[in-house]
Motif scaffolding. Sequence first.
Motif: not given
Length: 173
Positions: A8, A12, A56-57, A60-61
Amino acid sequence: MGIAIRQEKIEDVTEVYRVVQKAFENADYSDHDEHHLVNRLRNSTKFIPELSLVAEYEGRIVGHILFTEIHVGDRILVALAPVAVLPDMQSKGIGKHLITEGHQIAARLGYQGSVVLGHEKYYPRFGYKKASLYGIKAPFDVPEDSFMAVALTDGGLSGVDGVVEYAKEFFEK
Protein backbone atom coordinates in the motif's frame (compact mmCIF):
# COMPACT_ATOMS: atom_id res chain seq x y z
CA MET A 1 -7.07 -13.13 -13.83
CA GLY A 2 -4.34 -10.39 -13.78
CA ILE A 3 -4.33 -9.58 -10.05
CA ALA A 4 -1.30 -7.61 -8.86
CA ILE A 5 -0.38 -7.56 -5.16
CA ARG A 6 1.75 -4.68 -3.92
CA GLN A 7 2.53 -2.68 -0.81
CA GLU A 8 0.00 0.00 0.00
CA LYS A 9 1.12 3.58 -0.75
CA ILE A 10 0.06 6.75 1.04
CA GLU A 11 -2.07 7.75 -1.95
CA ASP A 12 -4.04 4.47 -1.59
CA VAL A 13 -5.37 5.26 1.90
CA THR A 14 -8.73 6.72 0.84
CA GLU A 15 -9.43 3.95 -1.66
CA VAL A 16 -8.40 1.24 0.83
CA TYR A 17 -10.78 2.77 3.39
CA ARG A 18 -13.61 2.49 0.82
CA VAL A 19 -12.69 -1.07 -0.17
CA VAL A 20 -12.58 -2.28 3.45
CA GLN A 21 -15.85 -0.50 4.27
CA LYS A 22 -17.62 -2.03 1.24
CA ALA A 23 -16.19 -5.50 1.91
CA PHE A 24 -17.69 -5.65 5.40
CA GLU A 25 -20.82 -3.56 4.81
CA ASN A 26 -23.22 -6.52 4.78
CA ALA A 27 -21.13 -9.06 6.69
CA ASP A 28 -22.98 -10.78 9.54
CA TYR A 29 -19.81 -11.58 11.49
CA SER A 30 -18.54 -7.99 11.49
CA ASP A 31 -18.74 -5.04 13.87
CA HIS A 32 -18.57 -2.85 10.72
CA ASP A 33 -15.57 -0.97 12.11
CA GLU A 34 -12.85 -2.66 10.03
CA HIS A 35 -12.26 0.41 7.82
CA HIS A 36 -11.69 2.54 10.92
CA LEU A 37 -9.53 -0.21 12.44
CA VAL A 38 -7.19 -0.14 9.43
CA ASN A 39 -6.79 3.63 9.82
CA ARG A 40 -6.08 3.28 13.55
CA LEU A 41 -3.56 0.50 12.99
CA ARG A 42 -1.63 2.56 10.41
CA ASN A 43 -0.83 4.94 13.27
CA SER A 44 0.17 2.17 15.65
CA THR A 45 3.70 1.29 16.72
CA LYS A 46 2.74 -2.28 15.69
CA PHE A 47 2.09 -1.27 12.04
CA ILE A 48 4.34 -2.97 9.47
CA PRO A 49 4.20 -0.98 6.19
CA GLU A 50 5.50 -3.95 4.17
CA LEU A 51 2.50 -5.99 5.38
CA SER A 52 -0.21 -3.54 4.37
CA LEU A 53 -0.93 -4.90 0.90
CA VAL A 54 -3.40 -4.07 -1.85
CA ALA A 55 -4.74 -6.18 -4.69
CA GLU A 56 -5.16 -4.38 -7.99
CA TYR A 57 -7.26 -5.51 -10.91
CA GLU A 58 -7.48 -3.52 -14.12
CA GLY A 59 -5.89 -0.51 -12.43
CA ARG A 60 -8.20 -0.34 -9.42
CA ILE A 61 -7.77 -1.50 -5.85
CA VAL A 62 -10.12 -4.40 -5.21
CA GLY A 63 -8.66 -5.86 -2.01
CA HIS A 64 -6.51 -5.14 1.03
CA ILE A 65 -4.83 -7.11 3.80
CA LEU A 66 -3.07 -5.98 6.94
CA PHE A 67 -0.78 -7.82 9.34
CA THR A 68 0.39 -6.13 12.56
CA GLU A 69 2.87 -7.17 15.22
CA ILE A 70 1.63 -9.00 18.28
CA HIS A 71 3.36 -10.42 21.34
CA VAL A 72 2.74 -13.91 22.65
CA GLY A 73 4.81 -14.51 25.74
CA ASP A 74 8.36 -13.59 24.76
CA ARG A 75 7.73 -14.00 21.01
CA ILE A 76 6.80 -11.45 18.35
CA LEU A 77 4.39 -12.77 15.72
CA VAL A 78 1.88 -11.13 13.40
CA ALA A 79 -1.90 -10.93 13.40
CA LEU A 80 -3.83 -11.01 10.15
CA ALA A 81 -6.66 -8.50 10.41
CA PRO A 82 -8.45 -7.63 8.34
CA VAL A 83 -8.51 -9.05 4.83
CA ALA A 84 -11.02 -7.31 2.60
CA VAL A 85 -12.16 -7.81 -1.00
CA LEU A 86 -14.85 -5.79 -2.76
CA PRO A 87 -18.13 -7.74 -2.82
CA ASP A 88 -18.25 -7.95 -6.64
CA MET A 89 -14.71 -9.36 -6.68
CA GLN A 90 -15.11 -11.99 -3.94
CA SER A 91 -14.76 -15.71 -4.67
CA LYS A 92 -12.17 -15.02 -7.39
CA GLY A 93 -9.06 -15.97 -5.39
CA ILE A 94 -8.07 -12.40 -4.46
CA GLY A 95 -8.16 -13.06 -0.70
CA LYS A 96 -6.05 -16.17 -1.30
CA HIS A 97 -3.44 -14.14 -3.19
CA LEU A 98 -3.34 -11.48 -0.47
CA ILE A 99 -2.95 -14.02 2.35
CA THR A 100 -0.33 -16.09 0.52
CA GLU A 101 1.75 -13.05 -0.43
CA GLY A 102 1.38 -11.62 3.07
CA HIS A 103 2.61 -14.85 4.62
CA GLN A 104 5.64 -14.93 2.31
CA ILE A 105 6.57 -11.32 3.06
CA ALA A 106 6.09 -11.82 6.81
CA ALA A 107 8.38 -14.86 6.75
CA ARG A 108 11.02 -12.90 4.78
CA LEU A 109 10.80 -10.14 7.39
CA GLY A 110 11.56 -12.72 10.10
CA TYR A 111 8.10 -13.31 11.56
CA GLN A 112 7.68 -16.97 12.44
CA GLY A 113 3.93 -17.20 12.87
CA SER A 114 0.58 -15.54 12.36
CA VAL A 115 -2.73 -15.59 14.22
CA VAL A 116 -6.18 -14.81 12.92
CA LEU A 117 -9.65 -14.52 14.37
CA GLY A 118 -11.79 -15.61 11.47
CA HIS A 119 -13.97 -18.11 9.69
CA GLU A 120 -13.00 -21.64 10.75
CA LYS A 121 -13.82 -23.04 7.31
CA TYR A 122 -11.80 -20.46 5.32
CA TYR A 123 -8.43 -20.03 7.05
CA PRO A 124 -7.43 -23.70 7.45
CA ARG A 125 -6.78 -23.83 3.68
CA PHE A 126 -3.78 -21.56 4.44
CA GLY A 127 -2.48 -23.84 7.18
CA TYR A 128 -4.22 -22.17 10.12
CA LYS A 129 -5.17 -24.46 13.00
CA LYS A 130 -6.69 -23.83 16.40
CA ALA A 131 -4.28 -21.51 18.20
CA SER A 132 -4.75 -23.51 21.39
CA LEU A 133 -2.84 -26.38 19.74
CA TYR A 134 0.24 -24.12 19.87
CA GLY A 135 -0.35 -22.78 23.39
CA ILE A 136 -1.63 -19.46 22.03
CA LYS A 137 -4.63 -17.96 23.82
CA ALA A 138 -6.93 -15.07 22.89
CA PRO A 139 -7.14 -12.10 25.29
CA PHE A 140 -10.95 -12.22 25.10
CA ASP A 141 -13.73 -14.80 24.86
CA VAL A 142 -13.84 -16.27 21.37
CA PRO A 143 -14.92 -19.61 19.91
CA GLU A 144 -11.86 -21.87 19.92
CA ASP A 145 -12.44 -22.92 16.30
CA SER A 146 -12.31 -19.28 15.14
CA PHE A 147 -9.02 -18.31 16.81
CA MET A 148 -6.24 -19.83 14.73
CA ALA A 149 -2.50 -19.72 14.14
CA VAL A 150 -0.07 -20.83 11.45
CA ALA A 151 3.71 -21.23 11.46
CA LEU A 152 5.32 -19.14 8.70
CA THR A 153 8.66 -20.92 9.04
CA ASP A 154 9.55 -24.50 9.91
CA GLY A 155 8.90 -24.92 13.62
CA GLY A 156 7.96 -21.24 13.84
CA LEU A 157 5.41 -21.78 16.58
CA SER A 158 7.26 -24.36 18.66
CA GLY A 159 7.76 -23.12 22.19
CA VAL A 160 5.20 -20.32 21.85
CA ASP A 161 3.01 -20.05 24.91
CA GLY A 162 0.82 -17.26 26.18
CA VAL A 163 -1.95 -14.78 25.61
CA VAL A 164 -1.86 -12.64 22.48
CA GLU A 165 -1.12 -8.97 23.12
CA TYR A 166 -2.68 -7.07 20.24
CA ALA A 167 -1.95 -3.46 19.38
CA LYS A 168 -4.07 -1.25 21.64
CA GLU A 169 -5.72 0.19 18.52
CA PHE A 170 -7.69 -3.04 18.11
CA PHE A 171 -9.67 -2.15 21.21
CA GLU A 172 -10.27 1.56 20.54
CA LYS A 173 -13.29 2.97 18.74
